[in-house]
Design a protein around this motif. Sequence first.
Motif, PDB file in Angstrom:
ATOM      1  N   HIS A  44     -50.828  36.630   4.282  1.00  0.00           N
ATOM      2  CA  HIS A  44     -51.828  36.698   5.685  1.00  0.00           C
ATOM      3  C   HIS A  44     -50.666  37.496   6.502  1.00  0.00           C
ATOM      4  O   HIS A  44     -49.548  37.184   6.668  1.00  0.00           O
ATOM      5  N   GLN A  46     -49.500  38.053  10.184  1.00  0.00           N
ATOM      6  CA  GLN A  46     -49.654  37.221  11.409  1.00  0.00           C
ATOM      7  C   GLN A  46     -49.058  38.160  12.469  1.00  0.00           C
ATOM      8  O   GLN A  46     -47.904  38.997  12.245  1.00  0.00           O
ATOM      9  N   THR A 149     -50.678  30.999   5.319  1.00  0.00           N
ATOM     10  CA  THR A 149     -50.119  31.110   6.820  1.00  0.00           C
ATOM     11  C   THR A 149     -49.294  32.279   7.350  1.00  0.00           C
ATOM     12  O   THR A 149     -49.708  33.009   8.370  1.00  0.00           O
ATOM     13  N   GLY A 150     -48.584  33.140   6.630  1.00  0.00           N
ATOM     14  CA  GLY A 150     -48.026  34.190   6.959  1.00  0.00           C
ATOM     15  C   GLY A 150     -47.160  33.934   7.891  1.00  0.00           C
ATOM     16  O   GLY A 150     -46.867  34.789   8.839  1.00  0.00           O
ATOM     17  N   ASN A 151     -46.508  32.759   8.135  1.00  0.00           N
ATOM     18  CA  ASN A 151     -45.479  32.256   9.055  1.00  0.00           C
ATOM     19  C   ASN A 151     -44.297  33.319   9.488  1.00  0.00           C
ATOM     20  O   ASN A 151     -43.676  33.600   8.004  1.00  0.00           O
ATOM     21  N   TYR A 175     -49.694  41.595  22.531  1.00  0.00           N
ATOM     22  CA  TYR A 175     -49.798  41.042  21.207  1.00  0.00           C
ATOM     23  C   TYR A 175     -50.051  42.075  20.096  1.00  0.00           C
ATOM     24  O   TYR A 175     -51.105  42.780  20.306  1.00  0.00           O
ATOM     25  N   SER A 177     -50.835  42.879  16.365  1.00  0.00           N
ATOM     26  CA  SER A 177     -51.422  42.338  15.157  1.00  0.00           C
ATOM     27  C   SER A 177     -51.726  43.321  13.983  1.00  0.00           C
ATOM     28  O   SER A 177     -51.984  42.752  12.756  1.00  0.00           O
ATOM     29  N   GLN A 179     -50.459  45.593  10.920  1.00  0.00           N
ATOM     30  CA  GLN A 179     -49.042  45.605   9.684  1.00  0.00           C
ATOM     31  C   GLN A 179     -48.542  46.964   9.946  1.00  0.00           C
ATOM     32  O   GLN A 179     -47.091  46.749   9.656  1.00  0.00           O
ATOM     33  N   ARG A 193     -42.440  37.231   6.259  1.00  0.00           N
ATOM     34  CA  ARG A 193     -43.458  36.768   6.399  1.00  0.00           C
ATOM     35  C   ARG A 193     -43.830  35.551   5.661  1.00  0.00           C
ATOM     36  O   ARG A 193     -44.936  34.764   5.488  1.00  0.00           O
TER      37      ARG A 193
END
Length: 325
Positions: A44, A46, A149-151, A175, A177, A179, A193
């Motif tokens: 994901h 993020q 999550t792709g934290n 922000y 978002s 990639q 990530r």
Amino acid sequence: MPSKGLSKKERRKLYKSLAGELVIMAGTVMLAYYFEYTDTFSVHVQGFFCYDTTYTKPYLGPEDSSAVPPVLLYAVVAGLPTLLITITETVLFLVQYTSKEFDRSEKTVATGDCCYLNPLVRRTFRFLGVYTFGLFTVDIFVNAGQVVTGNLAPYFLTVCKPNYTALGCQQALRYISHQEACTGNQDDILRARKTFPSKEAALSVYAALYLAMYVTCTVQAKGTRLAKPVLSLGLMCLAFLTGLNRVAEYRNHWSDVIAGFIIGTAIATFLVVCVVHNFKGKLLLSEESPAEQRPNTAMLNMGRVESPLEKYIASQNHIAFAEVT
């Protein structure tokens, strides 16, 4: 007493059980492989805020340059439990082998008409097999969490190298978002990530807790009252230090490490309590199974009336015993 062969029905159940366990184990290994070495499951993406200081920590190099590199961690997690469990089971078996109880016990357990397993081999393979299954399970849980999550790692923006001017980051609250915002090395960005939860923390605490519970539940020798907690706490301390090192090197957040500790602890506790039942089980088999020792247990539990002949024989035996003594 020789071991009795299994009936056809029992052999069929045994083979089905073994086949089912092998299929589950193979499926677990394959799933862990797809998570670890393929791009079947996309991570994901993020987003982040411009100039977010949470992700601007310095990048200290690849994982191999860490104080606890993956090679060392995997070697300890795989090798130490194998060595410790094998040595402990061998010592416990030899202690019972030299005791008088071994002469009254079966020395093998039948797994079919052609195969016999020594109790030492059976217990060792059981405990190590469950441990190995747990390792792959921890790996799957961790990878699934990282993919979903792709934290972002604390050093994410350092390796991302976003072009703030092109992104229009005149304000820090903007922000980002997409990639394509990153211009750095794609492998480093992908690794940055995948930090939640921490795999190193999860694997280390799983191995430490599993071994700590094994030593505590299995070793019952005199003089180990202090040695067992010292060894167990030492293993847990190493796992804790591994988590601290991940935070100190800015490779994980505190939340990543805590989540990894929770996953490793939960899986180790479940396997020990619910699968191997706190490592309970006899090193050797008893002389007879409960069914062979008491074939008519249900009848014996019912009320029983002695016949006059039985009363007479019992009284004669009592008189004879009194005369001899």
